[in-house]
Every structure is written in structure tokens, then in C-alpha cells.
Design a protein around this motif. Structure first.
Motif, PDB file in Angstrom:
ATOM      1  N   GLY A   1       0.786  -1.236   0.000  1.00 53.94           N
ATOM      2  CA  GLY A   1       0.000   0.000   0.000  1.00 53.94           C
ATOM      3  C   GLY A   1       0.810   1.273   0.000  1.00 53.94           C
ATOM      4  O   GLY A   1       0.284   2.344   0.264  1.00 53.94           O
ATOM      5  N   GLN A   2       2.110   1.177  -0.252  1.00 53.78           N
ATOM      6  CA  GLN A   2       2.957   2.368  -0.263  1.00 53.78           C
ATOM      7  C   GLN A   2       3.987   2.245  -1.377  1.00 53.78           C
ATOM      8  O   GLN A   2       4.295   1.151  -1.826  1.00 53.78           O
ATOM      9  CB  GLN A   2       3.667   2.541   1.092  1.00 53.78           C
ATOM     10  CG  GLN A   2       2.713   2.708   2.254  1.00 53.78           C
ATOM     11  CD  GLN A   2       3.442   2.741   3.580  1.00 53.78           C
ATOM     12  OE1 GLN A   2       4.474   3.374   3.712  1.00 53.78           O
ATOM     13  NE2 GLN A   2       2.909   2.054   4.564  1.00 53.78           N
TER      14      GLN A   2
ATOM     15  N   LYS B   1      -4.258   8.403  11.529  1.00 52.78           N
ATOM     16  CA  LYS B   1      -2.990   8.599  12.234  1.00 52.78           C
ATOM     17  C   LYS B   1      -1.850   7.773  11.646  1.00 52.78           C
ATOM     18  O   LYS B   1      -0.688   7.998  11.977  1.00 52.78           O
ATOM     19  CB  LYS B   1      -3.162   8.266  13.715  1.00 52.78           C
ATOM     20  CG  LYS B   1      -4.072   9.262  14.434  1.00 52.78           C
ATOM     21  CD  LYS B   1      -4.125   8.983  15.921  1.00 52.78           C
ATOM     22  CE  LYS B   1      -4.760  10.128  16.685  1.00 52.78           C
ATOM     23  NZ  LYS B   1      -6.126  10.433  16.296  1.00 52.78           N
ATOM     24  N   ILE B   2      -2.153   6.818  10.770  1.00 52.48           N
ATOM     25  CA  ILE B   2      -1.111   5.942  10.225  1.00 52.48           C
ATOM     26  C   ILE B   2      -0.038   6.740   9.493  1.00 52.48           C
ATOM     27  O   ILE B   2       1.152   6.469   9.621  1.00 52.48           O
ATOM     28  CB  ILE B   2      -1.732   4.869   9.302  1.00 52.48           C
ATOM     29  CG1 ILE B   2      -2.442   3.813  10.167  1.00 52.48           C
ATOM     30  CG2 ILE B   2      -0.662   4.198   8.452  1.00 52.48           C
ATOM     31  CD1 ILE B   2      -3.041   2.670   9.398  1.00 52.48           C
ATOM     32  N   VAL B   3      -0.439   7.750   8.736  1.00 49.91           N
ATOM     33  CA  VAL B   3       0.540   8.519   7.945  1.00 49.91           C
ATOM     34  C   VAL B   3       1.486   9.322   8.825  1.00 49.91           C
ATOM     35  O   VAL B   3       2.533   9.766   8.363  1.00 49.91           O
ATOM     36  CB  VAL B   3      -0.169   9.457   6.945  1.00 49.91           C
ATOM     37  CG1 VAL B   3      -0.927   8.656   5.905  1.00 49.91           C
ATOM     38  CG2 VAL B   3      -1.088  10.432   7.651  1.00 49.91           C
TER      39      VAL B   3
ATOM     40  N   ILE C   1      10.405   0.119   6.236  1.00 55.20           N
ATOM     41  CA  ILE C   1       9.498  -0.290   7.299  1.00 55.20           C
ATOM     42  C   ILE C   1       8.134   0.325   7.022  1.00 55.20           C
ATOM     43  O   ILE C   1       8.032   1.495   6.634  1.00 55.20           O
ATOM     44  CB  ILE C   1      10.027   0.132   8.696  1.00 55.20           C
ATOM     45  CG1 ILE C   1       9.054  -0.288   9.798  1.00 55.20           C
ATOM     46  CG2 ILE C   1      10.317   1.627   8.764  1.00 55.20           C
ATOM     47  CD1 ILE C   1       9.599  -0.104  11.205  1.00 55.20           C
ATOM     48  N   GLY C   2       7.103  -0.459   7.192  1.00 50.59           N
ATOM     49  CA  GLY C   2       5.741   0.023   6.998  1.00 50.59           C
ATOM     50  C   GLY C   2       4.805  -0.607   8.020  1.00 50.59           C
ATOM     51  O   GLY C   2       5.055  -1.719   8.508  1.00 50.59           O
ATOM     52  N   ILE C   3       3.740   0.110   8.352  1.00 51.76           N
ATOM     53  CA  ILE C   3       2.763  -0.363   9.334  1.00 51.76           C
ATOM     54  C   ILE C   3       1.370  -0.200   8.744  1.00 51.76           C
ATOM     55  O   ILE C   3       1.045   0.846   8.189  1.00 51.76           O
ATOM     56  CB  ILE C   3       2.865   0.424  10.650  1.00 51.76           C
ATOM     57  CG1 ILE C   3       4.279   0.326  11.227  1.00 51.76           C
ATOM     58  CG2 ILE C   3       1.842  -0.086  11.673  1.00 51.76           C
ATOM     59  CD1 ILE C   3       4.505   1.184  12.460  1.00 51.76           C
TER      60      ILE C   3
END
Length: 196
Positions: A100-101, A128-130, A164-166
Motif C-alpha cells: 500500500g505504499q 494517524k497511520i501517515v 518499514i511500513g505499518i
């Protein structure tokens, strides 16, 4: 907090050694074992024995995993499941789209080491994820965090030419994904990695 500020503001020379990732993850889990047990969290470890060694700064990568484990524990107060998995794969367009990024420094066909941390906690509000990797931003209540753990972790991954991604999981909880390329060199002079 002072240590976090120092870590965030100062680029130190990485002490890189080609080494396996799994033992570093196991050490990090052991260091936060008390917190995990206190919250009655069950840990499932799925660490692949087939990973190639990666150029890593042992202490800094360990710090990333400690930060991520503590965040997961804080999201599961009162119990839950924490899954830690590692794997090796050739990246596909489908997998990259699923993240997704945009990952400008990784592409289809790249041979990567992947680490995933999955929790069954409360998840993260979508708005808030961004902001999660912004310095001093935190979703935790006062006294629970400084808002520096994820920004420092992001910078450490950047120094390793990693990613790294969440994101939230449909099943509930959050999934943290880390990508490391065992064949990719670290950026000279710690230049910014636009992928991260």
C-alpha cells in the motif's frame, strides 16, 4: 527521552557486519520478555531457517525490534497474540502493491529478507497511520511513550537501505513489515534513502 532525542538527531557510523537476522530478533524478544509475560501475551515465532545473512548493525537493528515489540505489547494490554515471522522472497508486483505504499528502492524481482510483526491489539486509527514515523507523534496515553521509537526505527531502517511500513489488519490488530536487501549496499555517508 534524552537517549531517543540523541538517537534521532545524530547519524552515527553503522557498525555493519554480515550476519543472520533471526538471532537478533530472538535476543530482542528475550529483552522484552518481562513486559510480554506481564500482559499475558502469547508469542508465536515463525523464523525461517533459510534466510541469507544481511549487512546489519546488530545494536541498531535490535533497537528497532525492541521498539516494535514494546509498541505491540502496549496495544495488547490485558492479553493477546504476538507473531514474529521472517522469510525470504523474490518481490512481486502484487506483493509490493499489497504493502500500500511506494517503495522506490525496491522492485519486482528483488531478493529480500522480510520480517513481520503481527499483534491482535487495538489497531491504529486510519487518520494517524501517515503520522506514525513523525518525531514526537504518539497514539499512546501520557506517560506511555515519547513518540520517538518509531521515528528512530524508521531512521535506522533508512540507514540500512531498508524499508518499514505499518498497516492495520482486516482481522484486527496491526502488521509491521520490514524489508532488507542482502545484496544492496548501505548508502554512503548515510545519505537519505528515498524508499523509506
Amino acid at each position: 527521552m534524552v537517549k531517543g532525542l540523541v538517537d534521532y538527531s545524530r547519524f552515527e557510523k553503522l557498525d555493519l557486519k554480515v550476519q543472520p537476522l533471526n538471532p537478533i530478533i530472538e535476543e530482542a524478544l528475550n529483552l522484552v520478555k518481562h513486559e510480554i509475560m506481564k500482559e499475558h501475551i502469547t508469542v508465536e515465532s515463525r523464523l525461517s531457517p533459510l534466510l541469507p545473512p544481511v549487512p546489519l548493525d546488530h545494536g541498531k537493528i535490535q533497537q528497532v525490534f525492541i521498539n516494535l515489540f514494546i509498541n505491540a505489547v502496549h496495544a495488547m494490554e490485558g492479553g493477546g497474540n504476538l507473531t514474529v515471522a521472517t522469510s525470504r522472497m523474490l518481490l512481486t508486483e502484487e506483493y509490493l502493491e499489497g504493502l500500500g505504499q511506494s517503495l522506490s528502492c525496491f522492485g519486482p524481482g528483488d531478493d529480500v529478507v522480510i520480517a513481520e510483526i503481527i499483534d491482535t491489539g487495538t489497531g491504529i486509527p486510519e487518520d494517524k497511520i501517515v503520522k506514525l514515523f513523525d518525531p514526537f507523534f504518539t497514539t499512546k496515553p501520557v506517560g506511555k511513550g515519547t513518540g520517538l521509537g518509531l521515528s528512530v526505527s524508521h531512521k535506522i531502517m533508512e540507514l540500512h537501505a531498508g524499508w518499514i511500513g505499518i498497516r492495520n489488519r482486516k482481522e484486527g490488530g496491526a502488521l509491521v513489515t520490514l524489508l532488507l536487501n542482502p545484496r544492496k549496499g548501505v548508502y554512503p555517508n548515510h545519505e537519505k534513502n528515498t524508499c523509506c
